[in-house]
Design an enzyme around this catalytic site. Structure first.
Site, PDB file in Angstrom:
ATOM      1  N   HIS A 263       0.874  -1.187   0.000  1.00 42.61           N
ATOM      2  CA  HIS A 263       0.000   0.000   0.000  1.00 42.61           C
ATOM      3  C   HIS A 263       0.908   1.233   0.000  1.00 42.61           C
ATOM      4  O   HIS A 263       1.674   1.443  -0.936  1.00 42.61           O
ATOM      5  CB  HIS A 263      -0.923  -0.103   1.218  1.00 42.61           C
ATOM      6  CG  HIS A 263      -2.095   0.824   1.233  1.00 42.61           C
ATOM      7  ND1 HIS A 263      -2.529   1.511   0.135  1.00 42.61           N
ATOM      8  CD2 HIS A 263      -2.928   1.201   2.252  1.00 42.61           C
ATOM      9  CE1 HIS A 263      -3.591   2.246   0.467  1.00 42.61           C
ATOM     10  NE2 HIS A 263      -3.835   2.082   1.750  1.00 42.61           N
ATOM     11  N   ARG A 318      -2.838  10.431 -11.470  1.00 44.46           N
ATOM     12  CA  ARG A 318      -1.966  11.123 -10.510  1.00 44.46           C
ATOM     13  C   ARG A 318      -0.512  10.993 -10.953  1.00 44.46           C
ATOM     14  O   ARG A 318       0.291  11.897 -10.778  1.00 44.46           O
ATOM     15  CB  ARG A 318      -2.170  10.535  -9.105  1.00 44.46           C
ATOM     16  CG  ARG A 318      -3.608  10.683  -8.620  1.00 44.46           C
ATOM     17  CD  ARG A 318      -3.867   9.897  -7.353  1.00 44.46           C
ATOM     18  NE  ARG A 318      -3.608   8.477  -7.519  1.00 44.46           N
ATOM     19  CZ  ARG A 318      -3.565   7.595  -6.542  1.00 44.46           C
ATOM     20  NH1 ARG A 318      -3.765   7.983  -5.296  1.00 44.46           N
ATOM     21  NH2 ARG A 318      -3.331   6.317  -6.781  1.00 44.46           N
TER      22      ARG A 318
HETATM   23  N1  AMX Z   1       5.356  -6.489 -10.993  1.00 41.38           N
HETATM   24  C1  AMX Z   1       5.338  -7.833 -11.093  1.00 41.38           C
HETATM   25  N2  AMX Z   1       4.257  -8.590 -10.933  1.00 41.38           N
HETATM   26  C2  AMX Z   1       3.115  -7.957 -10.696  1.00 41.38           C
HETATM   27  C3  AMX Z   1       3.024  -6.557 -10.619  1.00 41.38           C
HETATM   28  C4  AMX Z   1       4.214  -5.819 -10.774  1.00 41.38           C
HETATM   29  N3  AMX Z   1       4.251  -4.491 -10.652  1.00 41.38           N
HETATM   30  N4  AMX Z   1       1.738  -6.211 -10.370  1.00 41.38           N
HETATM   31  C5  AMX Z   1       1.046  -7.358 -10.282  1.00 41.38           C
HETATM   32  N5  AMX Z   1       1.886  -8.417 -10.478  1.00 41.38           N
HETATM   33  C6  AMX Z   1       1.544  -9.823 -10.369  1.00 41.38           C
HETATM   34  C7  AMX Z   1       1.034 -10.098  -8.963  1.00 41.38           C
HETATM   35  O1  AMX Z   1       2.122 -10.245  -8.038  1.00 41.38           O
HETATM   36  C8  AMX Z   1       0.222 -11.356  -9.160  1.00 41.38           C
HETATM   37  O2  AMX Z   1       1.144 -12.431  -9.242  1.00 41.38           O
HETATM   38  P1  AMX Z   1       0.769 -13.867  -8.560  1.00 41.38           P
HETATM   39  O3  AMX Z   1      -0.432 -14.330  -9.318  1.00 41.38           O
HETATM   40  O4  AMX Z   1       2.004 -14.672  -8.791  1.00 41.38           O
HETATM   41  O5  AMX Z   1       0.487 -13.592  -7.118  1.00 41.38           O
HETATM   42  C9  AMX Z   1      -0.358 -11.134 -10.560  1.00 41.38           C
HETATM   43  O6  AMX Z   1       0.476 -10.145 -11.192  1.00 41.38           O
HETATM   44  C10 AMX Z   1      -1.779 -10.627 -10.523  1.00 41.38           C
HETATM   45  O7  AMX Z   1      -1.823  -9.474  -9.710  1.00 41.38           O
HETATM   46  P2  AMX Z   1      -2.936  -8.343  -9.967  1.00 41.38           P
HETATM   47  O8  AMX Z   1      -4.278  -8.955  -9.744  1.00 41.38           O
HETATM   48  O9  AMX Z   1      -2.669  -7.648 -11.229  1.00 41.38           O
HETATM   49  O10 AMX Z   1      -2.561  -7.292  -8.815  1.00 41.38           O
HETATM   50  P3  AMX Z   1      -3.196  -7.211  -7.360  1.00 41.38           P
HETATM   51  O11 AMX Z   1      -4.501  -6.508  -7.496  1.00 41.38           O
HETATM   52  O12 AMX Z   1      -3.150  -8.526  -6.680  1.00 41.38           O
HETATM   53  O13 AMX Z   1      -2.157  -6.272  -6.621  1.00 41.38           O
HETATM   54  C11 AMX Z   1      -0.666  -4.441  -6.486  1.00 41.38           C
HETATM   55  C12 AMX Z   1      -2.046  -4.906  -6.924  1.00 41.38           C
HETATM   56  C13 AMX Z   1      -0.586  -2.928  -6.591  1.00 41.38           C
HETATM   57  C14 AMX Z   1      -0.402  -4.847  -5.020  1.00 41.38           C
HETATM   58  C15 AMX Z   1       0.373  -5.114  -7.423  1.00 41.38           C
HETATM   59  O14 AMX Z   1       0.181  -4.649  -8.735  1.00 41.38           O
HETATM   60  C16 AMX Z   1       1.791  -4.850  -6.978  1.00 41.38           C
HETATM   61  O15 AMX Z   1       2.336  -5.570  -6.139  1.00 41.38           O
HETATM   62  N6  AMX Z   1       2.461  -3.786  -7.543  1.00 41.38           N
HETATM   63  C17 AMX Z   1       3.753  -3.397  -7.124  1.00 41.38           C
HETATM   64  C18 AMX Z   1       3.676  -2.678  -5.770  1.00 41.38           C
HETATM   65  C19 AMX Z   1       2.997  -1.330  -5.899  1.00 41.38           C
HETATM   66  O16 AMX Z   1       3.265  -0.562  -6.810  1.00 41.38           O
HETATM   67  N7  AMX Z   1       2.144  -0.997  -4.930  1.00 41.38           N
HETATM   68  C20 AMX Z   1       1.479   0.329  -4.901  1.00 41.38           C
HETATM   69  C21 AMX Z   1      -0.016   0.226  -4.917  1.00 41.38           C
HETATM   70  C22 AMX Z   1      -0.674   1.585  -4.819  1.00 41.38           C
HETATM   71  C23 AMX Z   1      -0.747   2.051  -3.399  1.00 41.38           C
HETATM   72  O17 AMX Z   1      -1.542   1.598  -2.611  1.00 41.38           O
HETATM   73  N8  AMX Z   1       0.109   2.970  -3.017  1.00 41.38           N
END
Ligand code: AMX
Length: 430
Positions: A263, A318
């Site tokens: 987050h 944003r």
């Molecule tokens: N890099 C690599 N893999 C990623 C990815 C990324 N940036 N974003 C998603 N994936 C992967 C997930 O880890 C998941 O893999 P798994 O099936 O092996 O567990 C798969 O893709 C499906 O995920 P998703 O449904 O697209 O994402 P989510 O809704 O479960 O999670 C988020 C969303 C943001 C946690 C995820 O995209 C992520 O970890 N991003 C990187 C961290 C990040 O930028 N966080 C900031 C979020 C915004 C905030 O709250 N500040």
């Protein structure tokens, strides 16, 4: 126009009436259903909350009270708070009244600094921030008035007062935490001539001859203000507040959720990633080098921070607002250029990998790079800044929920055995 409290006083009877009528006439309508995967999977996609302050549309991004966030990039955070609470932007007089409400309440009680200084070495700035908010709970008007038998209809007034008290102090608290954490010395006094964000920039004590850092702070505090009701910090704050825990308890709880790496903490990880790229290549890499670096990150089973989102399926507006600011303020900056190249390459790589549902940048992919450019180099601190802004939305949501008398949050949980028994029974019947 009127002051914030008077405006809410005028609006709230209508909002209560509207909620009563909707529940009476449409209360039995089904708006969502829940699958076993959703029950195991963070309730993703389940519509089970009402939040009017903002909406996140998968294709458009964040809108505050129906206004796309990109159209609010030139506004002050105080204007945004008024908008979040009332659905209207304040006129000059209402804005100035709200700014003066904040100024009157800006003095941080001295005990806050004593408590923060007593925390153990190595405590994360988010721990300091959340603790500072929690200790100020001692002064909660809601708690005092509740104990005195305050009528239910007045809950929102005491919540608004606690919110104003809290929000007014957050810039000084957060700036003081930065000075404590970086051993720069005692907190700097507030400058009452400045707006909320510029005063925060001033109290951080960084040199800002052009005034651009203050502009960045206004933008930052505006862009991070709210992100509807189901994200971890908003939901945690809402749930705690629903027990009639006051705004200090509820906001502190929400910010504890913001401290998680998936987050709010993601913004510090993003900058670490960008600095890692610079270190690895001694500057801005070629697109080919960056592509290989991104693939290596994925092959190591790591995520690329700043990319992906639980709801969004487009570039976060944003991110776009920050990118435009960066192009104006620091286009030649090496870190900004790396962020820009990552933006060009990573979505393509993530799409090719095919796992992330959203391959596009979220706000965290860029915010840290801009802060770093202006000398705010402690990335452990970035989530505090995020929290100062997000507190605007958390407080607005709390005030509205107290106004509507939203009951205590209490969904049912079921056991794995229950799921097995019930899904098997359904299968057998089919
Ligand atoms: N890099 C690599 N893999 C990623 C990815 C990324 N940036 N974003 C998603 N994936 C992967 C997930 O880890 C998941 O893999 P798994 O099936 O092996 O567990 C798969 O893709 C499906 O995920 P998703 O449904 O697209 O994402 P989510 O809704 O479960 O999670 C988020 C969303 C943001 C946690 C995820 O995209 C992520 O970890 N991003 C990187 C961290 C990040 O930028 N966080 C900031 C979020 C915004 C905030 O709250 N500040």
């Amino acid at each position: 126009m009127q002051g914030l409290k008077e405006k809410l006083e005028q609006q709230i009877p209508g909002l209560r009436q509207q909620a009563r009528e909707i529940i009476k006439k449409q209360g039995d309508k089904v708006i969502s259903h829940v699958t076993v995967s959703q029950a195991f999977g963070g309730m993703r996609g389940v519509k089970g909350l009402v939040c009017d302050t903002s909406v996140v549309d998968a294709g458009q991004g964040l809108a505050i009270r129906g206004i796309p966030i990109g159209n609010l990039a030139c506004r002050l955070p105080e204007e945004i708070f008024y908008l979040l609470c009332t659905g209207e932007l304040p006129d000059a007089e209402s804005l100035s009244a709200l700014q003066s409400e904040f100024r009157q309440r800006a003095q941080v009680p001295p005990y806050v600094w004593r408590v923060l200084k007593a925390l153990p070495e190595g405590s994360h700035p988010m721990t300091l921030f959340s603790t500072a908010i929690l200790v100020m709970e001692r002064d909660s008007v809601f708690r005092r008035r509740y104990a005195e038998g305050m009528p239910k209809d007045d809950y929102w007034k005491a919540t608004l007062e606690d919110s104003l008290q809290l929000l007014a102090k957050l810039p000084a608290v957060a700036a003081g935490i930065h000075r404590l954490y970086t051993r720069r010395g005692a907190p700097l006094p507030s400058d009452p001539r400045l707006d909320w964000a510029a005063d925060y920039a001033h109290m951080l004590g960084l040199t800002d001859p052009s005034g651009e850092f203050a502009d960045l702070m206004r933008l930052y505090l505006t862009l991070h203000c709210d992100h509807e009701g189901g994200n971890v910090s908003a939901f945690a704050c809402h749930t705690v507040g629903s027990a009639l825990s006051d705004a200090y308890y509820a906001v502190s709880a929400g910010l504890n959720g913001l401290a998680g790496p998936l987050h709010g903490l993601a913004n510090q990880e993003c900058l670490q990633f960008v600095l890692g790229v610079r270190k690895r290549f001694g500057g801005v890499p070629t697109d080919e080098q960056l592509r290989e670096y991104a693939w290596n990150t994925l092959h190591q089973g790591r995520v690329i921070p700043g990319y992906g989102h639980a709801i969004l399926r487009v570039t976060d507006p944003r991110f776009t607002a920050f990118h435009q600011f960066g192009e104006r303020a620091c286009a030649a900056d090496e870190i900004f250029r790396i962020v820009d190249r990552i933006f060009a390459i990573v979505p393509e790589v993530l799409r090719e990998q095919g796992k992330a549902k959203d391959p596009w940048p979220n706000v965290d992919a860029i915010s840290g790079a801009l802060l770093y450019h202006f000398g705010l180099a402690e990335f452990d601190y970035y989530t505090v800044l995020f929290g100062v802004s997000r507190a605007l939305g958390l407080c607005a949501q709390l005030v509205l929920n107290r106004a509507l008398g939203t009951p205590i949050t209490r969904p049912n949980s079921v056991s794995t055995e229950w799921i097995k028994a019930n899904t098997q029974a359904a299968q057998a019947a089919a």
